[in-house]
Design a protein around this motif. Structure first.
Motif, PDB file in Angstrom:
ATOM      1  N   LEU A  30       0.907  -0.906   0.024  1.00  0.00           N
ATOM      2  CA  LEU A  30       0.199  -0.661  -0.048  1.00  0.00           C
ATOM      3  C   LEU A  30       0.814   1.216  -0.041  1.00  0.00           C
ATOM      4  O   LEU A  30       0.811   1.970  -0.493  1.00  0.00           O
ATOM      5  N   CYS A  60      -4.665  -3.100   8.730  1.00  0.00           N
ATOM      6  CA  CYS A  60      -3.286  -2.931   7.178  1.00  0.00           C
ATOM      7  C   CYS A  60      -3.584  -1.844   6.364  1.00  0.00           C
ATOM      8  O   CYS A  60      -2.939  -1.415   5.987  1.00  0.00           O
ATOM      9  N   TYR A  61      -4.853  -1.542   6.861  1.00  0.00           N
ATOM     10  CA  TYR A  61      -5.378   0.142   6.649  1.00  0.00           C
ATOM     11  C   TYR A  61      -5.213   0.758   7.289  1.00  0.00           C
ATOM     12  O   TYR A  61      -5.083   1.982   6.523  1.00  0.00           O
ATOM     13  N   SER A 120      -2.099   4.604   7.526  1.00  0.00           N
ATOM     14  CA  SER A 120      -2.832   5.603   7.195  1.00  0.00           C
ATOM     15  C   SER A 120      -2.174   6.412   8.498  1.00  0.00           C
ATOM     16  O   SER A 120      -2.097   8.258   7.923  1.00  0.00           O
ATOM     17  N   THR A 178      -6.914   8.871   4.690  1.00  0.00           N
ATOM     18  CA  THR A 178      -7.448   7.031   3.895  1.00  0.00           C
ATOM     19  C   THR A 178      -9.141   7.327   3.956  1.00  0.00           C
ATOM     20  O   THR A 178      -9.668   7.530   5.021  1.00  0.00           O
ATOM     21  N   VAL A 238     -12.240   4.819   3.425  1.00  0.00           N
ATOM     22  CA  VAL A 238     -12.412   4.129   4.453  1.00  0.00           C
ATOM     23  C   VAL A 238     -14.083   3.857   4.165  1.00  0.00           C
ATOM     24  O   VAL A 238     -14.971   4.277   4.369  1.00  0.00           O
ATOM     25  N   ALA A 262      -9.971   2.722   1.304  1.00  0.00           N
ATOM     26  CA  ALA A 262     -10.308   1.284   1.691  1.00  0.00           C
ATOM     27  C   ALA A 262     -11.247   0.809   1.274  1.00  0.00           C
ATOM     28  O   ALA A 262     -12.192   1.449   1.923  1.00  0.00           O
ATOM     29  N   ILE A 275      -7.367  -0.596  -1.829  1.00  0.00           N
ATOM     30  CA  ILE A 275      -6.868  -2.294  -0.953  1.00  0.00           C
ATOM     31  C   ILE A 275      -8.426  -2.455  -0.561  1.00  0.00           C
ATOM     32  O   ILE A 275      -9.761  -1.655  -0.115  1.00  0.00           O
TER      33      ILE A 275
END
Ligand code: ADP
Ligand code: ZN
Length: 608
Positions: free
Chosen positions: A35, A54-55, A59, A66, A68, A142, A176
């Motif tokens: 990422l 993971c995200y 960030s 980010t 989401v 994400a 992602i």
């Protein structure tokens, strides 16, 4: 711009500082590196695998926001609360916000003041919002619960289809996509719909090492469930049932037995449903009795058991539903009360479906569930095979078939007796009647038909009626008997019956089990023998109080795993406390004193 790929130590110190963990779970680090290198990523990980991190972690490292996408409004708030407690700046944007709150969030976006923004897909697709995003400094997108984009998934949401415009409108922003649904068909749909067919795919094993799977013959289901719940006071569990009526009925019966239980199904008023879910998350009640409508959006990490009171719709459903147990990695149980008889009520239910294709799919899925339940092989392997995952383990030590292999008996003579009886009554009676004859019942109907005069009357004395029913279901399953599909369920003979009747074939039947619940556990997978349960309970009530004050669910403050570690290691100083998994920099500041004091007090009380 400086090199984006971070060194390992950088990632690790971020992990420690914001999340309080020292090591990454499998694949997390590779996913994060990709990422950060601006690549599209597709992540398949079971529930509890650690997808959010993971995200979330990248960030914090990146300088923008980010975005989401998450399907459930209730989930967003919990996630944002959780992030903020960890010292990460985050907000959500949805219809539950007032005009003024919305303005605040938009301002945060404009001024680059937050690291993560959670939005619902329908909001994201609105032209005015998209325009806003164009002027925002975005890290990446994400897409959580990405299977919602696929009609083949178990929770299709049409709004997710609009997400293809992300790649169209923001071609240089990485995406992602994350899901716990692992069928190849769903995966293809996701990458195709999101226009990320070149995404790097990471698939974690779908093994849930902390879950134990077992099937219990469904005998007196309510008593079985009650006994089970009573043996686990204060622990959280979900009971899945097939119908709304049953949900309400069981919840009420449990309440009458002083179990803190509430119902949940799509037929309840919105308000009630929301409140019941909330009370479960907040640990005001222990048990939720629910239809399949309950589940997604349950982020509660300390659900300790899942009970299937009825047949699940498919193995996929079963995997997802049981997957809601033990997100925190602590041992949890999946109990499935199985009776072959349930198949028939389910088939009637399937016949209500409108179109033939749907019926066909539903039937095929049901059959796989039956095969799973009847199988004598490792449950864990069976589930993994369903997801096309190769397994090499021969004894998982965490399912009934591995821990306690079912014994069989030579059932040839017994089966001959049963089949003869069906023949004698000219295939015109159902299971209960046939069982009644075989066991010598004096029921009125048997007398009325003079079936007490048959040669097969009362010839089985060494098995109970319940056992006999089980044998009959097993014989149906093996094709030696059949049952009419109408409401009468008449027993009939088949092609195969003859070979058995004339002694050309032998059958093995499952030995009836005396136990209702108890199973000897071979070896506990998680050793918490050094944990002090009294201290754990005390820490739990402190956590509950703090959570109520903050108006968040308790697991947002600390997970059960974190509390158990405290109750095992008895930290005395702030440094000790910082070493506990799940204690990051900010939680250390807010909570160390409160918990250290409680632990200290407990130690003093108990050293006298
Ligand atoms: P998923 O979304 O895949 O179901 P979550 O992101 O909710 O899983 O994570 C499940 C639990 O595992 C959470 O309590 C989370 O804090 C914890 N967790 C995630 N990553 C790690 C890690 N590297 N070490 C320890 N615990 C972790
Ligand atoms: Zn096994």
């Amino acid at each position: 711009m400086s090199s984006i790929v971070r060194t390992m130590t950088q990632l690790q110190s971020t992990l420690q500082k914001y999340f309080g963990y020292t090591t990454f779970r499998p694949l997390q680090e590779e996913i994060i590196q990709n990422l950060l290198a601006q690549k599209d990523v597709f992540v398949l990980m079971p529930t509890g695998g650690g997808k959010s991190l993971c995200y979330q972690l990248p960030s914090v490292l990146l300088t923008g926001t980010t975005i989401v996408v998450s399907p459930l409004i209730s989930l967003m708030k919990d996630q944002v609360d959780s992030l903020r407690l960890n010292g990460i700046k985050a907000s959500f944007f949805n219809s539950s916000l007032s005009r003024k709150e919305q303005d605040t969030v938009l301002h945060q976006l404009e001024t680059n003041a937050i690291s993560l923004l959670y939005v619902a897909p329908e909001r994201l697709a609105r032209p005015d919002f998209l325009e806003r995003l164009k002027t925002t400094h975005i890290n990446f997108f994400a897409i959580d619960e990405a299977h919602c984009i696929s009609q083949w998934g178990h929770d299709f949401r049409p709004e997710y289809r609009q997400l293809r415009l992300l790649k169209e409108q923001f071609p240089d922003k990485p995406i992602i996509a994350l899901t716990a649904t692992a069928t190849p068909r769903v995966k293809n749909d996701i990458v195709k719909e999101l226009l990320i067919t070149d995404a790097k795919t990471y698939q974690a094993s779908f093994i849930r090492p902390n879950l134990t799977y077992r099937i219990l013959p469904k005998q007196k289901p309510f008593d079985q469930v009650l006994e089970y719940i009573k043996s686990r006071p204060g622990e959280a569990g979900i009971i899945y049932c097939q119908s709304r009526k049953k949900v309400e009925n069981i919840a009420e019966k449990l309440q009458n037995e002083h179990i803190k239980a509430l119902p949940y199904h799509a037929g309840l008023p919105d308000e009630t449903r929301k409140r019941n879910q909330e009370r479960f998350l907040r640990e005001d009640v222990d048990v939720i009795v629910a239809t399949v409508a309950f589940g997604m959006g349950i982020n509660k990490s300390n659900v300790r058991y899942i009970i299937h009171y009825d047949l699940p719709q498919s193995l996929e459903h079963y995997y997802q539903e049981t997957g809601r147990a033990g997100r925190d990695g602590l041992p949890s149980e999946c109990l499935f009360l199985y009776s072959y008889a349930d198949k028939f009520s389910y088939e009637r239910f399937i016949l209500d479906k409108q179109n033939e294709i749907e019926q066909k799919i539903a039937k095929a899925q049901l059959q796989r569930v039956i095969d799973y339940a009847q199988s004598k092989l490792c449950r864990r392997n069976l589930l993994l095979q369903y997801f096309a995952e190769e397994t090499h383990e021969t004894n998982c030590a965490a399912c009934d078939n591995c821990n306690n292999p079912q014994e069989t008996i030579d059932g040839t003579v017994l089966a001959q007796k049963i089949l003869s009886c069906v023949y004698r009554v000219r295939e015109r009676f159902g299971i209960s009647h046939v069982v009644g004859i075989l066991t010598g019942s004096q029921a009125q109907k048997i007398m009325q038909y003079r079936h007490d005069k048959l040669s097969t009357y009362g010839i089985i004395t060494d098995y109970s009626s319940q056992d006999l029913k089980m044998f009959i279901y097993e014989l149906i399953q093996m094709g030696y008997l059949e049952q009419s599909k109408d409401q009468f369920g008449l027993l009939g003979l088949t092609q195969k019956s003859k070979a058995l009747l004339v002694g050309k074939e032998k059958v093995h039947l499952t030995k009836p089990q005396e136990r209702i619940i108890t199973i000897k556990e071979k070896k506990p997978k998680f050793d918490d023998s050094n944990m002090n349960p009294q201290l754990f309970n005390r820490l739990r009530s402190i956590r509950k109080r703090l959570a109520d004050e903050k108006n968040v669910p308790p697991y947002v403050i600390f997970s059960d795993a974190t509390l158990k570690e405290m109750a095992t290691r008895f930290p005395q100083t702030k440094d000790d406390f910082a070493d506990i998994k799940g204690v990051g920099a900010q939680k250390l500041e807010i909570y160390a004193d409160i918990f250290l004091e409680a632990i200290d007090l407990f130690t003093k009380e108990h050293s006298k």
